[in-house]
Write a protein that holds these residues in place. Structure first.
Motif, PDB file in Angstrom:
ATOM      1  N   GLY A  85       0.778  -1.231   0.000  1.00  0.00           N
ATOM      2  CA  GLY A  85       0.000   0.000   0.000  1.00  0.00           C
ATOM      3  C   GLY A  85       0.806   1.276   0.000  1.00  0.00           C
ATOM      4  O   GLY A  85       0.243   2.364  -0.042  1.00  0.00           O
ATOM      5  N   THR A  86       2.131   1.157   0.061  1.00  0.00           N
ATOM      6  CA  THR A  86       3.004   2.328   0.035  1.00  0.00           C
ATOM      7  C   THR A  86       4.370   1.914  -0.506  1.00  0.00           C
ATOM      8  O   THR A  86       4.699   0.723  -0.510  1.00  0.00           O
ATOM      9  N   SER A  87       5.132   2.899  -0.954  1.00  0.00           N
ATOM     10  CA  SER A  87       6.473   2.604  -1.473  1.00  0.00           C
ATOM     11  C   SER A  87       7.566   3.202  -0.596  1.00  0.00           C
ATOM     12  O   SER A  87       8.740   3.181  -0.967  1.00  0.00           O
ATOM     13  N   VAL A  88       7.188   3.744   0.563  1.00  0.00           N
ATOM     14  CA  VAL A  88       8.170   4.307   1.482  1.00  0.00           C
ATOM     15  C   VAL A  88       7.985   3.697   2.861  1.00  0.00           C
ATOM     16  O   VAL A  88       6.921   3.155   3.179  1.00  0.00           O
ATOM     17  N   GLY A  89       9.037   3.764   3.676  1.00  0.00           N
ATOM     18  CA  GLY A  89       8.963   3.230   5.019  1.00  0.00           C
ATOM     19  C   GLY A  89       9.573   1.844   5.132  1.00  0.00           C
ATOM     20  O   GLY A  89       9.951   1.225   4.133  1.00  0.00           O
ATOM     21  N   SER A  90       9.646   1.358   6.346  1.00  0.00           N
ATOM     22  CA  SER A  90      10.307   0.085   6.625  1.00  0.00           C
ATOM     23  C   SER A  90       9.599  -1.098   5.986  1.00  0.00           C
ATOM     24  O   SER A  90      10.234  -1.970   5.384  1.00  0.00           O
ATOM     25  N   SER A  91       8.269  -1.147   6.098  1.00  0.00           N
ATOM     26  CA  SER A  91       7.535  -2.282   5.542  1.00  0.00           C
ATOM     27  C   SER A  91       7.679  -2.350   4.025  1.00  0.00           C
ATOM     28  O   SER A  91       7.787  -3.436   3.453  1.00  0.00           O
ATOM     29  N   ALA A  92       7.694  -1.197   3.380  1.00  0.00           N
ATOM     30  CA  ALA A  92       7.844  -1.167   1.926  1.00  0.00           C
ATOM     31  C   ALA A  92       9.225  -1.647   1.502  1.00  0.00           C
ATOM     32  O   ALA A  92       9.388  -2.205   0.411  1.00  0.00           O
ATOM     33  N   THR A  93      10.218  -1.450   2.351  1.00  0.00           N
ATOM     34  CA  THR A  93      11.582  -1.869   2.024  1.00  0.00           C
ATOM     35  C   THR A  93      11.704  -3.387   1.966  1.00  0.00           C
ATOM     36  O   THR A  93      12.542  -3.929   1.242  1.00  0.00           O
ATOM     37  N   ILE A  94      10.846  -4.088   2.706  1.00  0.00           N
ATOM     38  CA  ILE A  94      10.937  -5.543   2.783  1.00  0.00           C
ATOM     39  C   ILE A  94      10.717  -6.194   1.422  1.00  0.00           C
ATOM     40  O   ILE A  94      11.392  -7.171   1.073  1.00  0.00           O
ATOM     41  N   VAL A  95       9.806  -5.660   0.628  1.00  0.00           N
ATOM     42  CA  VAL A  95       9.470  -6.273  -0.664  1.00  0.00           C
ATOM     43  C   VAL A  95      10.681  -6.339  -1.596  1.00  0.00           C
ATOM     44  O   VAL A  95      11.057  -7.431  -2.054  1.00  0.00           O
ATOM     45  N   PRO A  96      11.333  -5.207  -1.908  1.00  0.00           N
ATOM     46  CA  PRO A  96      12.518  -5.306  -2.778  1.00  0.00           C
ATOM     47  C   PRO A  96      13.671  -6.063  -2.134  1.00  0.00           C
ATOM     48  O   PRO A  96      14.468  -6.703  -2.829  1.00  0.00           O
ATOM     49  N   LEU A  97      13.775  -6.005  -0.797  1.00  0.00           N
ATOM     50  CA  LEU A  97      14.840  -6.744  -0.121  1.00  0.00           C
ATOM     51  C   LEU A  97      14.673  -8.251  -0.319  1.00  0.00           C
ATOM     52  O   LEU A  97      15.644  -8.952  -0.587  1.00  0.00           O
ATOM     53  N   VAL A  98      13.452  -8.736  -0.200  1.00  0.00           N
ATOM     54  CA  VAL A  98      13.199 -10.170  -0.382  1.00  0.00           C
ATOM     55  C   VAL A  98      13.491 -10.579  -1.821  1.00  0.00           C
ATOM     56  O   VAL A  98      14.148 -11.603  -2.072  1.00  0.00           O
ATOM     57  N   ILE A  99      13.031  -9.786  -2.779  1.00  0.00           N
ATOM     58  CA  ILE A  99      13.259 -10.111  -4.193  1.00  0.00           C
ATOM     59  C   ILE A  99      14.739 -10.079  -4.522  1.00  0.00           C
ATOM     60  O   ILE A  99      15.236 -10.895  -5.305  1.00  0.00           O
TER      61      ILE A  99
END
Length: 220
Positions: A85-99
């Motif tokens: 739901g967002t592209s900023v913040g800690s939770s958003a960072t998890i997505v590209p980190l996992v990929i």
């Protein structure tokens, strides 16, 4: 903001960095561990050779490993926004980190499992063990010390990537270093963040080293 006010942000930023690193590492292993096992099993000298599947999966892993993290971070912004739901913040960072991390994890798992003595595998096969039994009762237990070391290395690498994401709207210690250190030319703030990150890396590495030693039957 004064230096003391900036330092007051460190506990929350430290927690965010730990949260992102631990969750991202765990999710990367959910994908990377089975993928690494498949790469080993389907290799030419594996217990179930499947050249076509191995080449396709290996190609995907190599491609994703070749993409620099920050480029990937920006490229998948629409996907990140769709997922969290967002592209900023800690939770958003998890997505590209996992990929970005799961191909790295897959290769580390592949390398760790390939270190298992071939004689042990052949002995299991001669006793009639199925492929699943060999994976679960031979490959994974024998490779456990190396896998734990790899997990620590993966976590520290992800921690570093997470700090880099601070320049692109990520949270944690990297965001404090960039927003209150670099942009304001406050090098003391950047130095403090570096010290905290280095200390955190040492903690992760120590956990991995101790876990590896405790699980290594050769040094008991």
């Amino acid at each position: 903001m004064s230096f003391s006010q900036i330092l007051a942000l460190v506990p929350e930023a430290l927690w965010e960095s730990i949260y992102v690193a631990v969750i991202s590492t765990a999710m990367a292993y959910v994908i990377g561990l089975p993928l690494g096992l498949v790469l080993v099993v389907t290799a030419k000298d594996g217990i179930r050779p499947m050249r076509g599947l191995n080449m396709v999966l290996g190609g995907i892993v190599n491609f994703l490993r070749s993409v620099p993290f920050l480029i990937l971070f920006f490229f998948i912004t629409p996907f990140t926004r769709l997922v969290v739901g967002t592209s900023v913040g800690s939770s958003a960072t998890i997505v590209p980190l996992v990929i970005s991390a799961f191909p790295f994890v897959a290769r580390m798992v592949e390398q760790s499992v390939k270190e298992v003595d071939r004689g042990v595998i052949e002995a299991s096969q001669s006793m009639g063990a199925s492929n699943w039994q060999i994976i679960a009762k031979v490959l994974l237990p024998e490779a456990k010390p190396s896998l734990l070391n790899g997990a620590a290395l993966s976590a520290t690498t992800i921690l570093g990537y997470g700090a880099m994401a601070g320049i692109a709207g990520g949270g944690g210690l990297g965001a404090v270093a960039i927003n209150y250190g670099y942009y304001r030319q406050n090098y003391l703030v950047m130095f403090v963040m570096i010290v905290v990150l280095v200390a955190l890396v040492q903690v992760f590495q120590e956990f991995g080293t101790r876990g590896s030693r405790l699980s290594d039957k050769r040094i008991r």
